[in-house]
Design a protein around this motif. Structure first.
Motif, mmCIF file in Angstrom:
data_model
loop_
_atom_site.group_PDB
_atom_site.id
_atom_site.type_symbol
_atom_site.label_atom_id
_atom_site.label_comp_id
_atom_site.label_asym_id
_atom_site.label_seq_id
_atom_site.Cartn_x
_atom_site.Cartn_y
_atom_site.Cartn_z
ATOM 1 N N ILE A 1 0.851 -1.183 0.000
ATOM 2 C CA ILE A 1 0.000 0.000 0.000
ATOM 3 C C ILE A 1 0.888 1.235 0.000
ATOM 4 C CG2 ILE A 1 -1.877 -1.146 1.230
ATOM 5 C CD1 ILE A 1 -0.966 0.318 3.759
ATOM 6 N N GLY A 2 0.296 2.361 -0.371
ATOM 7 C CA GLY A 2 0.989 3.629 -0.283
ATOM 8 C C GLY A 2 1.524 4.096 -1.617
ATOM 9 N N LEU A 3 2.738 4.598 -1.601
ATOM 10 C CA LEU A 3 3.319 5.242 -2.762
ATOM 11 C C LEU A 3 3.391 4.315 -3.961
ATOM 12 C CD1 LEU A 3 4.637 7.952 -3.542
ATOM 13 C CD2 LEU A 3 6.832 6.945 -2.938
ATOM 14 N N ASP A 4 3.734 3.045 -3.735
ATOM 15 C CA ASP A 4 3.876 2.132 -4.866
ATOM 16 C C ASP A 4 2.551 1.834 -5.528
ATOM 17 O OD1 ASP A 4 3.091 0.788 -2.601
ATOM 18 O OD2 ASP A 4 3.993 -1.098 -3.225
ATOM 19 N N ALA A 5 1.485 1.703 -4.734
ATOM 20 C CA ALA A 5 0.167 1.457 -5.314
ATOM 21 C C ALA A 5 -0.278 2.651 -6.158
ATOM 22 C CB ALA A 5 -0.845 1.180 -4.207
ATOM 23 N N ARG A 6 0.022 3.862 -5.660
ATOM 24 C CA ARG A 6 -0.307 5.060 -6.425
ATOM 25 C C ARG A 6 0.531 5.150 -7.696
ATOM 26 N NH1 ARG A 6 -0.186 11.265 -4.047
ATOM 27 N NH2 ARG A 6 -1.034 12.268 -5.905
ATOM 28 N N ALA A 7 1.797 4.725 -7.602
ATOM 29 C CA ALA A 7 2.697 4.805 -8.754
ATOM 30 C C ALA A 7 2.282 3.864 -9.881
ATOM 31 C CB ALA A 7 4.121 4.484 -8.316
#
Length: 226
Positions: A65-71
């Motif tokens: 979760i977090g930055l990688d999911a958004r990326a």
């Protein structure tokens, strides 16, 4: 690859090839085909994810979760033509714009490990040592050790991220005391607000999520482990 039938759905990362690398397969398709033909059967673990929507999915390398999911939005769109690790890093930097760190609680059901709370850029639960085309988030992980490798990157700020970039691009290593790691059979991620969880680059659902290792879940043909 032969699934054991323990659950129903699959997700596989489309471009990073981290799971293939963990199997010891070479980069080239012909070389990989030869390695498979000359390989031996071996059992490897999978990761089962249960999301707040009641869905259960299997993935191979892990997720988070977090930055990688958004990326992911950028890696499959604007930056999809960039090679390997460059795609992951460029997408993560773009995702940083306007990103608000997550308030996260990590629990380890059935374990003596102590729960942890922090503001994080990302939380990853991995079966393989690398992530995002070679970023070494869990260097001690192997795909048949019967364990999940839980990695948090706490909120380190843009200046620290830029300082770490040269090593990250060159070797895939992320060296900072703001990275926290655990090994467990099961982990639960809870965020203050519902947050999307991805497995192998595919959105599976939202938090809270419970992730557990499925030991020796599938049999594959691959080079013998070194």
């Amino acid at each position: 690859m032969q699934p054991s039938g323990r659950t129903s759905s699959w997700a596989f990362f489309p471009s990073g090839n981290d799971f293939a690398a963990a199997l010891g397969l070479p980069d080239g398709p012909l070389e990989s085909a030869e390695a498979i033909l000359l390989g031996a059967p071996r059992f490897v673990d999978l990761v089962r994810v249960s999301t707040s929507e009641g869905r259960k999915r299997l993935c191979a390398g892990g997720g988070g979760i977090g930055l990688d999911a958004r990326a992911m939005h950028y890696s499959s769109g604007r930056y999809r033509h960039l090679p390997g690790r460059w795609r992951y890093i460029a997408s993560a930097l773009r995702a940083l714009v306007g990103f608000v760190p997550l308030d996260l609680r990590v629990d380890f059901p059935g374990s003596d490990l102590i729960s942890h709370e922090a503001k994080v850029l990302l939380a990853a639960v991995l079966n393989s040592p690398t992530y995002g085309a070679g970023v070494r988030l869990a260097p001690q992980a192997t795909i048949d050790d019967g364990l999940l490798h839980v990695v948090l990157i706490e909120d380190i700020g843009m200046f620290e991220i830029l300082r770490l970039l040269p090593r990250l691009i060159g070797s895939g290593e992320l060296r900072t005391f703001r990275v926290k790691r655990w090994q467990a059979n099961k982990v639960r991620l809870t965020t203050r607000n519902p947050t999307l969880f991805h497995g192998d680059g595919e959105i599976l659902g939202s938090t809270p999520v419970e992730i557990e290792v499925v030991p020796r879940a599938v049999q594959v043909l691959a080079p013998a482990p070194r």
